[in-house]
Write an enzyme that holds these catalytic residues in place. Structure first.
Site, PDB file in Angstrom:
ATOM      1  N   GLU A  45     -26.279 -75.981  42.171  1.00 22.67           N
ATOM      2  CA  GLU A  45     -27.471 -75.519  41.465  1.00 22.67           C
ATOM      3  C   GLU A  45     -27.470 -73.995  41.428  1.00 22.67           C
ATOM      4  O   GLU A  45     -27.575 -73.346  42.466  1.00 22.67           O
ATOM      5  CB  GLU A  45     -28.736 -76.020  42.158  1.00 22.67           C
ATOM      6  N   ARG A  77     -32.770 -67.001  38.507  1.00 25.99           N
ATOM      7  CA  ARG A  77     -33.571 -65.948  39.120  1.00 25.99           C
ATOM      8  C   ARG A  77     -33.008 -64.557  38.875  1.00 25.99           C
ATOM      9  O   ARG A  77     -33.606 -63.561  39.291  1.00 25.99           O
ATOM     10  CB  ARG A  77     -33.686 -66.178  40.638  1.00 25.99           C
ATOM     11  N   THR A  82     -34.675 -73.406  39.126  1.00 28.01           N
ATOM     12  CA  THR A  82     -35.806 -72.519  38.822  1.00 28.01           C
ATOM     13  C   THR A  82     -36.065 -72.469  37.319  1.00 28.01           C
ATOM     14  O   THR A  82     -36.342 -71.412  36.745  1.00 28.01           O
ATOM     15  CB  THR A  82     -35.581 -71.100  39.386  1.00 28.01           C
ATOM     16  N   LYS A  94     -37.516 -83.727  43.533  1.00 24.32           N
ATOM     17  CA  LYS A  94     -37.328 -82.630  44.491  1.00 24.32           C
ATOM     18  C   LYS A  94     -38.605 -82.462  45.323  1.00 24.32           C
ATOM     19  O   LYS A  94     -39.717 -82.557  44.788  1.00 24.32           O
ATOM     20  CB  LYS A  94     -37.032 -81.348  43.715  1.00 24.32           C
TER      21      LYS A  94
END
Length: 212
Positions: free
Chosen positions: A45, A49, A73, A133
């Site tokens: 992953e 960011r 994200t 998640k």
């Protein structure tokens, strides 16, 4: 949804730990991903960011044999589209806002939506999700909280992320409703900046053996 759920599960079941990576320099993405794959961590992953994230996902998707690149994200439909165009095979969001859920409905790429409470879990369950998640895991109640949810929310599988390390990963992985965990400890920033790929491979191998 069942096809996308199966695809997501096949990715998450590749390993007990999914590396959660922040890439500052896209040039480090390929050697980093190769180091992780060499240690047994194929699903990676890469979080959106930093400005380098999309280039990093594309490089890993195009150049690293055995890697399954995902985007983390992801907050809205625009980011979703950019992540998919870059080559993401799965998408991870910190929460489960309607913009991300709606984008997922229109896409063949599976989503791992973030939740922190029973109400949020029930909300995404109503949207057809059974693999979710749990974030931020330690701050939201940790392994005892997830264990408490295993009976009333039977049939939901979790990938807890947030505050998980080698020291507490087994606490989560021992739970019947945990498919894997997400963790950043397998690729420390200092080791990435130093180009210590052999060291990262050792950490990845240690993590990949947590369920052996």
């Amino acid at each position: 949804m069942s096809g996308k759920t199966d695809a997501l599960l096949s990715t998450l079941r590749l390993q007990p730990v999914v590396p959660v990576i922040v890439i500052d320099d896209a040039k480090s993405a390929v050697p980093l991903a190769r180091a992780l794959v060499a240690g047994g961590l194929k699903a990676i992953e890469i979080t959106l960011r930093t400005p380098a994230a999309l280039d990093a996902i594309k490089a890993v998707a195009d150049e690293v044999e055995g890697a399954v690149a995902g985007a983390g994200t992801v907050l809205d439909a625009k980011q979703w589209d950019l992540a998919v165009k870059a080559g993401s095979k799965f998408i991870v969001s910190p929460g489960a806002g309607p913009a991300v859920l709606d984008a997922a409905d229109q896409s063949d790429i599976p989503l791992l939506p973030g939740t922190a409470t029973a109400t949020e879990i029930m909300t995404v369950r109503d949207r057809g999700y059974s693999v979710i998640k749990f974030f931020p895991a330690e701050q939201a109640g940790g392994a005892p909280y997830l264990n408490a949810l295993s009976s009333p929310l039977n049939g939901i599988l979790f990938c807890p992320t947030g505050g998980i390390s080698l020291k507490n990963a087994r606490d989560y992985l021992s739970l019947p409703n945990v498919v894997c965990v997400g963790g950043s400890w397998v690729a420390p920033k200092a080791m990435v900046e130093a180009g210590d790929w052999a060291g990262i491979t050792r950490l990845a191998a240690e993590a990949s053996g947590l369920r052996s």
